[in-house]
Design a protein around this motif. Structure first.
Motif, PDB file in Angstrom:
ATOM      1  N   SER A  11     -47.923 -28.098  64.005  1.00  0.00           N
ATOM      2  CA  SER A  11     -47.134 -27.273  64.973  1.00  0.00           C
ATOM      3  C   SER A  11     -46.069 -28.090  65.345  1.00  0.00           C
ATOM      4  CB  SER A  11     -47.792 -26.770  65.976  1.00  0.00           C
ATOM      5  OG  SER A  11     -48.632 -25.743  65.611  1.00  0.00           O
ATOM      6  N   ARG A  12     -46.119 -29.327  65.647  1.00  0.00           N
ATOM      7  CA  ARG A  12     -45.069 -30.242  65.981  1.00  0.00           C
ATOM      8  C   ARG A  12     -44.005 -30.200  64.876  1.00  0.00           C
ATOM      9  NH1 ARG A  12     -48.474 -34.777  69.318  1.00  0.00           N
ATOM     10  NH2 ARG A  12     -48.594 -33.508  70.997  1.00  0.00           N
ATOM     11  N   GLU A  13     -44.607 -30.572  63.609  1.00  0.00           N
ATOM     12  CA  GLU A  13     -43.317 -30.464  62.417  1.00  0.00           C
ATOM     13  C   GLU A  13     -43.088 -29.184  62.106  1.00  0.00           C
ATOM     14  OE1 GLU A  13     -46.037 -31.849  59.157  1.00  0.00           O
ATOM     15  OE2 GLU A  13     -46.191 -33.772  59.914  1.00  0.00           O
ATOM     16  N   HIS A  14     -43.637 -28.064  62.533  1.00  0.00           N
ATOM     17  CA  HIS A  14     -42.755 -26.846  62.441  1.00  0.00           C
ATOM     18  C   HIS A  14     -41.492 -26.801  63.095  1.00  0.00           C
ATOM     19  CE1 HIS A  14     -46.683 -24.298  61.044  1.00  0.00           C
ATOM     20  NE2 HIS A  14     -45.865 -25.018  60.119  1.00  0.00           N
ATOM     21  N   HIS A  15     -41.458 -27.604  64.353  1.00  0.00           N
ATOM     22  CA  HIS A  15     -40.341 -27.667  65.237  1.00  0.00           C
ATOM     23  C   HIS A  15     -38.874 -28.047  64.258  1.00  0.00           C
ATOM     24  CE1 HIS A  15     -37.113 -27.803  68.238  1.00  0.00           C
ATOM     25  NE2 HIS A  15     -37.100 -29.231  67.898  1.00  0.00           N
ATOM     26  N   THR A  16     -39.302 -29.209  63.490  1.00  0.00           N
ATOM     27  CA  THR A  16     -38.281 -30.030  62.724  1.00  0.00           C
ATOM     28  C   THR A  16     -37.809 -29.060  61.364  1.00  0.00           C
ATOM     29  OG1 THR A  16     -39.777 -31.243  61.522  1.00  0.00           O
ATOM     30  CG2 THR A  16     -38.903 -32.515  63.193  1.00  0.00           C
ATOM     31  N   SER A  17     -39.006 -28.472  61.107  1.00  0.00           N
ATOM     32  CA  SER A  17     -38.608 -27.248  59.843  1.00  0.00           C
ATOM     33  C   SER A  17     -37.761 -26.195  60.489  1.00  0.00           C
ATOM     34  CB  SER A  17     -39.977 -26.808  59.296  1.00  0.00           C
ATOM     35  OG  SER A  17     -40.450 -27.886  58.672  1.00  0.00           O
ATOM     36  N   LEU A  18     -37.941 -25.647  61.657  1.00  0.00           N
ATOM     37  CA  LEU A  18     -37.093 -24.687  62.086  1.00  0.00           C
ATOM     38  C   LEU A  18     -35.628 -25.073  62.555  1.00  0.00           C
ATOM     39  CD1 LEU A  18     -39.454 -23.027  64.791  1.00  0.00           C
ATOM     40  CD2 LEU A  18     -38.452 -21.799  62.549  1.00  0.00           C
ATOM     41  N   VAL A  19     -35.331 -26.402  62.767  1.00  0.00           N
ATOM     42  CA  VAL A  19     -34.118 -27.167  62.885  1.00  0.00           C
ATOM     43  C   VAL A  19     -33.423 -27.164  61.640  1.00  0.00           C
ATOM     44  CG1 VAL A  19     -32.965 -29.199  63.632  1.00  0.00           C
ATOM     45  CG2 VAL A  19     -34.702 -28.196  65.036  1.00  0.00           C
ATOM     46  N   HIS A  48     -39.180 -34.425  50.757  1.00  0.00           N
ATOM     47  CA  HIS A  48     -40.000 -35.578  50.357  1.00  0.00           C
ATOM     48  C   HIS A  48     -40.608 -36.169  51.477  1.00  0.00           C
ATOM     49  CE1 HIS A  48     -39.209 -35.108  46.055  1.00  0.00           C
ATOM     50  NE2 HIS A  48     -37.878 -34.864  46.426  1.00  0.00           N
ATOM     51  N   ALA A  49     -39.830 -36.138  52.713  1.00  0.00           N
ATOM     52  CA  ALA A  49     -40.427 -37.115  53.741  1.00  0.00           C
ATOM     53  C   ALA A  49     -41.365 -36.300  54.737  1.00  0.00           C
ATOM     54  CB  ALA A  49     -39.154 -37.318  54.864  1.00  0.00           C
ATOM     55  N   VAL A  50     -41.439 -34.909  54.849  1.00  0.00           N
ATOM     56  CA  VAL A  50     -42.224 -34.027  55.661  1.00  0.00           C
ATOM     57  C   VAL A  50     -42.959 -33.115  54.844  1.00  0.00           C
ATOM     58  CG1 VAL A  50     -42.347 -32.580  57.574  1.00  0.00           C
ATOM     59  CG2 VAL A  50     -40.752 -34.712  57.365  1.00  0.00           C
ATOM     60  N   LEU A  51     -42.253 -32.471  54.335  1.00  0.00           N
ATOM     61  CA  LEU A  51     -42.904 -30.991  53.755  1.00  0.00           C
ATOM     62  C   LEU A  51     -43.888 -30.919  52.587  1.00  0.00           C
ATOM     63  CD1 LEU A  51     -39.816 -28.333  54.124  1.00  0.00           C
ATOM     64  CD2 LEU A  51     -41.640 -28.656  55.624  1.00  0.00           C
ATOM     65  N   VAL A  52     -43.848 -31.937  51.683  1.00  0.00           N
ATOM     66  CA  VAL A  52     -44.833 -32.284  50.729  1.00  0.00           C
ATOM     67  C   VAL A  52     -46.374 -32.494  51.480  1.00  0.00           C
ATOM     68  CG1 VAL A  52     -45.713 -33.700  49.027  1.00  0.00           C
ATOM     69  CG2 VAL A  52     -43.366 -33.210  49.050  1.00  0.00           C
ATOM     70  N   GLN A  57     -51.546 -30.515  53.522  1.00  0.00           N
ATOM     71  CA  GLN A  57     -52.752 -30.454  54.410  1.00  0.00           C
ATOM     72  C   GLN A  57     -52.770 -29.047  54.986  1.00  0.00           C
ATOM     73  OE1 GLN A  57     -51.408 -32.546  58.060  1.00  0.00           O
ATOM     74  NE2 GLN A  57     -53.342 -32.870  58.732  1.00  0.00           N
ATOM     75  N   GLU A  58     -51.888 -27.967  55.078  1.00  0.00           N
ATOM     76  CA  GLU A  58     -51.932 -26.715  55.464  1.00  0.00           C
ATOM     77  C   GLU A  58     -53.070 -26.193  54.271  1.00  0.00           C
ATOM     78  OE1 GLU A  58     -47.927 -25.630  57.860  1.00  0.00           O
ATOM     79  OE2 GLU A  58     -48.200 -25.060  55.856  1.00  0.00           O
ATOM     80  N   GLU A  59     -52.649 -26.506  52.869  1.00  0.00           N
ATOM     81  CA  GLU A  59     -53.299 -25.695  51.820  1.00  0.00           C
ATOM     82  C   GLU A  59     -54.780 -26.391  51.951  1.00  0.00           C
ATOM     83  OE1 GLU A  59     -51.068 -26.261  48.593  1.00  0.00           O
ATOM     84  OE2 GLU A  59     -49.378 -25.096  49.425  1.00  0.00           O
ATOM     85  N   GLN A  60     -55.090 -27.673  52.356  1.00  0.00           N
ATOM     86  CA  GLN A  60     -56.434 -27.957  52.229  1.00  0.00           C
ATOM     87  C   GLN A  60     -57.108 -27.175  53.599  1.00  0.00           C
ATOM     88  OE1 GLN A  60     -55.886 -32.220  53.019  1.00  0.00           O
ATOM     89  NE2 GLN A  60     -55.857 -32.711  50.712  1.00  0.00           N
ATOM     90  N   GLU A  83     -41.981 -21.314  46.524  1.00  0.00           N
ATOM     91  CA  GLU A  83     -40.664 -20.857  46.498  1.00  0.00           C
ATOM     92  C   GLU A  83     -40.031 -21.705  47.352  1.00  0.00           C
ATOM     93  OE1 GLU A  83     -37.647 -17.092  47.540  1.00  0.00           O
ATOM     94  OE2 GLU A  83     -39.665 -16.838  47.744  1.00  0.00           O
ATOM     95  N   LEU A  84     -40.384 -22.121  48.713  1.00  0.00           N
ATOM     96  CA  LEU A  84     -39.699 -23.233  49.372  1.00  0.00           C
ATOM     97  C   LEU A  84     -39.275 -24.749  48.455  1.00  0.00           C
ATOM     98  CD1 LEU A  84     -41.240 -22.418  52.737  1.00  0.00           C
ATOM     99  CD2 LEU A  84     -38.841 -22.351  52.320  1.00  0.00           C
ATOM    100  N   HIS A  85     -40.408 -24.846  47.773  1.00  0.00           N
ATOM    101  CA  HIS A  85     -40.377 -26.197  46.822  1.00  0.00           C
ATOM    102  C   HIS A  85     -39.143 -25.822  45.968  1.00  0.00           C
ATOM    103  CE1 HIS A  85     -41.783 -28.825  43.393  1.00  0.00           C
ATOM    104  NE2 HIS A  85     -40.977 -29.373  44.204  1.00  0.00           N
ATOM    105  N   ARG A  86     -39.294 -24.854  45.254  1.00  0.00           N
ATOM    106  CA  ARG A  86     -38.061 -24.525  44.248  1.00  0.00           C
ATOM    107  C   ARG A  86     -36.664 -24.624  45.012  1.00  0.00           C
ATOM    108  NH1 ARG A  86     -41.929 -20.919  42.452  1.00  0.00           N
ATOM    109  NH2 ARG A  86     -41.046 -19.371  43.539  1.00  0.00           N
ATOM    110  N   LEU A  87     -36.548 -23.884  46.050  1.00  0.00           N
ATOM    111  CA  LEU A  87     -35.273 -23.918  46.882  1.00  0.00           C
ATOM    112  C   LEU A  87     -34.928 -25.346  47.267  1.00  0.00           C
ATOM    113  CD1 LEU A  87     -35.766 -20.481  48.472  1.00  0.00           C
ATOM    114  CD2 LEU A  87     -34.078 -20.904  46.850  1.00  0.00           C
ATOM    115  N   ALA A  88     -35.673 -26.003  47.599  1.00  0.00           N
ATOM    116  CA  ALA A  88     -35.389 -27.274  48.403  1.00  0.00           C
ATOM    117  C   ALA A  88     -35.203 -28.379  47.285  1.00  0.00           C
ATOM    118  CB  ALA A  88     -36.741 -27.819  49.182  1.00  0.00           C
ATOM    119  N   CYS A  89     -36.115 -28.451  46.234  1.00  0.00           N
ATOM    120  CA  CYS A  89     -35.496 -29.565  45.211  1.00  0.00           C
ATOM    121  C   CYS A  89     -35.903 -29.204  43.760  1.00  0.00           C
ATOM    122  CB  CYS A  89     -36.134 -30.672  45.567  1.00  0.00           C
ATOM    123  SG  CYS A  89     -37.994 -30.630  45.631  1.00  0.00           S
ATOM    124  N   GLY A  90     -36.040 -28.042  43.314  1.00  0.00           N
ATOM    125  CA  GLY A  90     -36.155 -27.836  42.118  1.00  0.00           C
ATOM    126  C   GLY A  90     -34.833 -27.156  41.306  1.00  0.00           C
TER     127      GLY A  90
END
Length: 141
Positions: A11-19, A48-52, A57-60, A83-90
């Motif tokens: 949830s805390r990481e979600h804040h950085t993703s919203l930013v 690479h730093a956060v979302l991977v 972890q969410e998928e687990q 889709e987010l992966h493709r948009l971010a770095c694919g």
């Protein structure tokens, strides 16, 4: 319900993703190629730093509680992660402005869906013990 264990850090990481989502939409609104390329580089670094690790972890956790989640919600989360992966770095055929707009809109909606729908279900799932929430690699099954 307050978040616990792994859900608290997610949830805390979600804040950085919203930013990051807001920055992507703002860059798309600016419609400046230099700004767009800079933000795309920041998004890839954030991936690479956060979302991977975050998505893994969410998928687990979703796997641990798959019996409590509807298959449509699970498919939505997994397809949005892809889709987010493709948009971010694919490799992406979208123009940078369109790509940033899609990334920003999708990431914001994705985070809100997880916080409002998925995380409450995960947290209340009987198989989500404190140990499972703290260590998603541990399974009691």
């Amino acid at each position: 319900m307050p978040r616990t264990g792994a859900l608290l850090s997610l949830s805390r990481e979600h804040h950085t993703s919203l930013v990051m989502a807001r920055a992507a939409r703002k860059a798309a609104d600016a419609n400046n190629n230099l700004v767009c390329l800079e933000v795309l580089m920041r998004i890839e670094a954030h991936w690479h730093a956060v979302l991977v690790a975050h998505f893994a972890q969410e998928e687990q956790l979703i796997q641990l509680a798959a019996d409590a989640l509807d298959s449509e919600s699970i498919m939505r989360i997994l397809s949005e992660h892809a889709e987010l992966h493709r948009l971010a770095c694919g490799p992406c055929l979208l123009e940078p402005v369109v790509r940033l707009r899609r990334f920003g809109d999708l990431l914001a909606a994705h985070v809100r869906y997880e916080e409002r729908v998925i995380f409450p279900q995960l947290q209340s799932h009987s198989g989500m013990t404190s140990e499972a929430l703290l260590n998603p690699n541990h399974s009691e099954r």
